[in-house]
Motif scaffolding. Structure first.
Motif, PDB file in Angstrom:
ATOM      1  N   MET A   1     -29.334  14.740  14.560  1.00 46.01           N
ATOM      2  CA  MET A   1     -28.443  15.409  15.501  1.00 46.01           C
ATOM      3  C   MET A   1     -28.407  14.621  16.806  1.00 46.01           C
ATOM      4  SD  MET A   1     -28.735  19.253  17.030  1.00 46.01           S
ATOM      5  CE  MET A   1     -29.504  19.078  18.625  1.00 46.01           C
ATOM      6  N   SER A   2     -27.222  14.380  17.327  1.00 47.84           N
ATOM      7  CA  SER A   2     -27.116  13.680  18.599  1.00 47.84           C
ATOM      8  C   SER A   2     -27.190  14.695  19.740  1.00 47.84           C
ATOM      9  CB  SER A   2     -25.816  12.890  18.666  1.00 47.84           C
ATOM     10  OG  SER A   2     -24.710  13.755  18.638  1.00 47.84           O
ATOM     11  N   VAL A   3     -27.667  14.224  20.868  1.00 46.27           N
ATOM     12  CA  VAL A   3     -27.788  15.103  22.024  1.00 46.27           C
ATOM     13  C   VAL A   3     -26.545  14.943  22.896  1.00 46.27           C
ATOM     14  CG1 VAL A   3     -30.311  15.070  22.024  1.00 46.27           C
ATOM     15  CG2 VAL A   3     -29.077  13.380  23.361  1.00 46.27           C
ATOM     16  N   PRO A   4     -26.156  15.999  23.607  1.00 44.76           N
ATOM     17  CA  PRO A   4     -24.996  15.895  24.499  1.00 44.76           C
ATOM     18  C   PRO A   4     -25.252  14.847  25.579  1.00 44.76           C
ATOM     19  CG  PRO A   4     -25.598  18.192  24.136  1.00 44.76           C
ATOM     20  CD  PRO A   4     -26.694  17.341  23.565  1.00 44.76           C
ATOM     21  N   GLY A   5     -24.436  13.811  25.602  1.00 44.43           N
ATOM     22  CA  GLY A   5     -24.653  12.727  26.545  1.00 44.43           C
ATOM     23  C   GLY A   5     -23.396  12.204  27.194  1.00 44.43           C
ATOM     24  N   GLU A   6     -22.333  13.000  27.168  1.00 40.99           N
ATOM     25  CA  GLU A   6     -21.082  12.613  27.809  1.00 40.99           C
ATOM     26  C   GLU A   6     -20.711  13.668  28.839  1.00 40.99           C
ATOM     27  OE1 GLU A   6     -19.775   9.655  27.186  1.00 40.99           O
ATOM     28  OE2 GLU A   6     -21.325   9.328  25.666  1.00 40.99           O
ATOM     29  N   VAL A   7     -20.138  13.227  29.956  1.00 43.67           N
ATOM     30  CA  VAL A   7     -19.721  14.167  31.000  1.00 43.67           C
ATOM     31  C   VAL A   7     -18.779  15.212  30.402  1.00 43.67           C
ATOM     32  CG1 VAL A   7     -18.475  14.410  33.179  1.00 43.67           C
ATOM     33  CG2 VAL A   7     -20.051  12.493  32.856  1.00 43.67           C
ATOM     34  N   GLY A   8     -19.058  16.465  30.699  1.00 42.61           N
ATOM     35  CA  GLY A   8     -18.262  17.578  30.207  1.00 42.61           C
ATOM     36  C   GLY A   8     -18.802  18.200  28.933  1.00 42.61           C
ATOM     37  N   ALA A   9     -19.733  17.518  28.276  1.00 41.80           N
ATOM     38  CA  ALA A   9     -20.312  18.075  27.042  1.00 41.80           C
ATOM     39  C   ALA A   9     -21.085  19.343  27.375  1.00 41.80           C
ATOM     40  CB  ALA A   9     -21.225  17.053  26.373  1.00 41.80           C
ATOM     41  N   ARG A  10     -20.990  20.313  26.479  1.00 40.59           N
ATOM     42  CA  ARG A  10     -21.706  21.581  26.654  1.00 40.59           C
ATOM     43  C   ARG A  10     -22.849  21.661  25.654  1.00 40.59           C
ATOM     44  NH1 ARG A  10     -18.841  24.782  30.034  1.00 40.59           N
ATOM     45  NH2 ARG A  10     -16.624  24.346  30.244  1.00 40.59           N
ATOM     46  N   LEU A  11     -23.985  22.140  26.140  1.00 39.94           N
ATOM     47  CA  LEU A  11     -25.113  22.370  25.244  1.00 39.94           C
ATOM     48  C   LEU A  11     -24.826  23.601  24.401  1.00 39.94           C
ATOM     49  CD1 LEU A  11     -26.279  20.593  27.582  1.00 39.94           C
ATOM     50  CD2 LEU A  11     -28.461  21.702  27.136  1.00 39.94           C
TER      51      LEU A  11
ATOM     52  N   VAL B   1     -33.026  20.952  23.059  1.00 38.84           N
ATOM     53  CA  VAL B   1     -31.926  20.024  22.794  1.00 38.84           C
ATOM     54  C   VAL B   1     -32.359  18.572  23.019  1.00 38.84           C
ATOM     55  CG1 VAL B   1     -29.604  19.306  23.539  1.00 38.84           C
ATOM     56  CG2 VAL B   1     -30.169  21.743  23.346  1.00 38.84           C
ATOM     57  N   TYR B   2     -33.010  18.293  24.149  1.00 34.72           N
ATOM     58  CA  TYR B   2     -33.317  16.918  24.546  1.00 34.72           C
ATOM     59  C   TYR B   2     -34.760  16.487  24.253  1.00 34.72           C
ATOM     60  CZ  TYR B   2     -28.861  16.871  27.016  1.00 34.72           C
ATOM     61  OH  TYR B   2     -27.524  16.920  27.322  1.00 34.72           O
ATOM     62  N   GLY B   3     -35.657  17.445  24.050  1.00 34.33           N
ATOM     63  CA  GLY B   3     -37.067  17.124  23.836  1.00 34.33           C
ATOM     64  C   GLY B   3     -37.852  17.130  25.129  1.00 34.33           C
ATOM     65  N   THR B   4     -39.113  17.485  25.045  1.00 33.16           N
ATOM     66  CA  THR B   4     -39.948  17.568  26.247  1.00 33.16           C
ATOM     67  C   THR B   4     -40.236  16.199  26.852  1.00 33.16           C
ATOM     68  OG1 THR B   4     -41.941  17.595  24.896  1.00 33.16           O
ATOM     69  CG2 THR B   4     -41.062  19.735  25.571  1.00 33.16           C
ATOM     70  N   GLU B   5     -40.292  15.178  26.012  1.00 31.43           N
ATOM     71  CA  GLU B   5     -40.628  13.840  26.506  1.00 31.43           C
ATOM     72  C   GLU B   5     -39.509  13.224  27.341  1.00 31.43           C
ATOM     73  OE1 GLU B   5     -38.261  13.565  22.937  1.00 31.43           O
ATOM     74  OE2 GLU B   5     -40.099  14.682  23.272  1.00 31.43           O
ATOM     75  N   SER B   6     -38.314  13.799  27.284  1.00 33.85           N
ATOM     76  CA  SER B   6     -37.183  13.216  27.998  1.00 33.85           C
ATOM     77  C   SER B   6     -36.899  13.873  29.351  1.00 33.85           C
ATOM     78  CB  SER B   6     -35.935  13.277  27.121  1.00 33.85           C
ATOM     79  OG  SER B   6     -35.551  14.623  26.918  1.00 33.85           O
ATOM     80  N   VAL B   7     -37.676  14.869  29.742  1.00 35.90           N
ATOM     81  CA  VAL B   7     -37.456  15.546  31.027  1.00 35.90           C
ATOM     82  C   VAL B   7     -37.739  14.569  32.170  1.00 35.90           C
ATOM     83  CG1 VAL B   7     -38.168  17.422  32.564  1.00 35.90           C
ATOM     84  CG2 VAL B   7     -38.160  17.782  30.081  1.00 35.90           C
ATOM     85  N   ARG B   8     -36.789  14.454  33.074  1.00 38.79           N
ATOM     86  CA  ARG B   8     -36.988  13.631  34.268  1.00 38.79           C
ATOM     87  C   ARG B   8     -36.955  14.472  35.536  1.00 38.79           C
ATOM     88  NH1 ARG B   8     -38.526  11.330  30.642  1.00 38.79           N
ATOM     89  NH2 ARG B   8     -38.063   9.211  29.948  1.00 38.79           N
ATOM     90  N   ARG B   9     -36.235  15.595  35.483  1.00 39.99           N
ATOM     91  CA  ARG B   9     -36.165  16.490  36.644  1.00 39.99           C
ATOM     92  C   ARG B   9     -35.686  17.838  36.140  1.00 39.99           C
ATOM     93  NH1 ARG B   9     -31.801  17.805  39.325  1.00 39.99           N
ATOM     94  NH2 ARG B   9     -30.606  16.020  38.627  1.00 39.99           N
TER      95      ARG B   9
ATOM     96  N   GLU C   1     -30.011  29.817  38.107  1.00 42.82           N
ATOM     97  CA  GLU C   1     -29.149  28.643  37.972  1.00 42.82           C
ATOM     98  C   GLU C   1     -30.009  27.430  38.262  1.00 42.82           C
ATOM     99  OE1 GLU C   1     -25.883  28.962  40.679  1.00 42.82           O
ATOM    100  OE2 GLU C   1     -27.161  29.072  42.438  1.00 42.82           O
ATOM    101  N   GLY C   2     -29.607  26.307  37.724  1.00 38.73           N
ATOM    102  CA  GLY C   2     -30.428  25.140  37.932  1.00 38.73           C
ATOM    103  C   GLY C   2     -29.711  23.855  37.600  1.00 38.73           C
ATOM    104  N   THR C   3     -30.452  22.780  37.817  1.00 40.43           N
ATOM    105  CA  THR C   3     -30.009  21.440  37.449  1.00 40.43           C
ATOM    106  C   THR C   3     -31.168  20.760  36.767  1.00 40.43           C
ATOM    107  OG1 THR C   3     -30.665  20.505  39.581  1.00 40.43           O
ATOM    108  CG2 THR C   3     -28.374  21.264  39.381  1.00 40.43           C
ATOM    109  N   ALA C   4     -30.843  19.784  35.950  1.00 39.75           N
ATOM    110  CA  ALA C   4     -31.891  19.036  35.254  1.00 39.75           C
ATOM    111  C   ALA C   4     -31.376  17.647  34.955  1.00 39.75           C
ATOM    112  CB  ALA C   4     -32.290  19.748  33.966  1.00 39.75           C
ATOM    113  N   GLU C   5     -32.321  16.765  34.677  1.00 41.82           N
ATOM    114  CA  GLU C   5     -31.976  15.407  34.286  1.00 41.82           C
ATOM    115  C   GLU C   5     -32.862  15.030  33.107  1.00 41.82           C
ATOM    116  OE1 GLU C   5     -31.852  10.986  36.329  1.00 41.82           O
ATOM    117  OE2 GLU C   5     -31.753  12.760  37.603  1.00 41.82           O
ATOM    118  N   PHE C   6     -32.239  14.485  32.063  1.00 40.76           N
ATOM    119  CA  PHE C   6     -32.946  14.110  30.846  1.00 40.76           C
ATOM    120  C   PHE C   6     -32.594  12.681  30.451  1.00 40.76           C
ATOM    121  CE2 PHE C   6     -33.040  18.658  30.709  1.00 40.76           C
ATOM    122  CZ  PHE C   6     -34.248  18.956  30.114  1.00 40.76           C
ATOM    123  N   ALA C   7     -33.580  11.959  29.958  1.00 39.07           N
ATOM    124  CA  ALA C   7     -33.334  10.637  29.383  1.00 39.07           C
ATOM    125  C   ALA C   7     -32.606  10.821  28.064  1.00 39.07           C
ATOM    126  CB  ALA C   7     -34.658   9.908  29.173  1.00 39.07           C
ATOM    127  N   LEU C   8     -31.661   9.942  27.821  1.00 40.78           N
ATOM    128  CA  LEU C   8     -30.885   9.995  26.565  1.00 40.78           C
ATOM    129  C   LEU C   8     -31.439   9.009  25.551  1.00 40.78           C
ATOM    130  CD1 LEU C   8     -27.317  10.299  28.068  1.00 40.78           C
ATOM    131  CD2 LEU C   8     -28.662  12.090  26.967  1.00 40.78           C
TER     132      LEU C   8
END
Length: 134
Positions: A1-11, A70-78, A127-134
């Motif tokens: 499964m690919s992870v959402p990695g394009e602007v506008g993609a919804r989880l 969706v992205y995995g714990t190892e990919s959390v950046r913020r 509400e929040g924001t996050a950043e994940f490595a792709l």
């Protein structure tokens, strides 16, 4: 499964709950946050609330779980969250997220997300924001 990695993609939307007393007390025990306002209805009513209410960090945890599933714990950046409303026992919570930006940091491609956790009537509780490595 690919992870959402394009602007506008919804989880994929995820629901949590209904939130129960057991969920709240288990979180309190694990976190060490034993504030009785979260499990003692009589105390909460004496402070003007209709009943004891959920723990804010438990709700942020639901939102974080939504992302890391969706992205995995190892990919959390913020991960940042802001509490907006109280959660009550019986609430069913819905997590949603949208990719708002994709950028490269030190050679690593990352997705920035806007996140929301809402109740069944659409009230935003976190509400929040996050950043994940792709």
């Amino acid at each position: 499964m690919s992870v959402p990695g394009e602007v506008g993609a919804r989880l994929p939307v995820r629901r949590f709950g209904p939130v129960g007393m057991t969920d709240i007390v288990r979180y309190q025990g694990a976190s060490g946050d034993l504030n009785p306002m979260h499990h003692d209805d009589e105390l909460a009513r004496s402070a003007g609330y209709p009943a004891a209410f959920g723990v804010g960090m438990l709700n942020a945890g639901y939102l974080a779980t939504f992302c890391t599933d969706v992205y995995g714990t190892e990919s959390v950046r913020r991960f940042r969250s802001r509490f907006r409303e109280l959660v009550w026992r019986g609430d069913i919570l819905t997590a949603t997220g949208t990719v708002t930006r994709v950028r490269t940091v030190r050679g690593e491609r990352r997705a920035e997300l806007d996140l929301r956790l809402t109740t069944g009537n659409g009230t935003i509780v976190v509400e929040g924001t996050a950043e994940f490595a792709l």
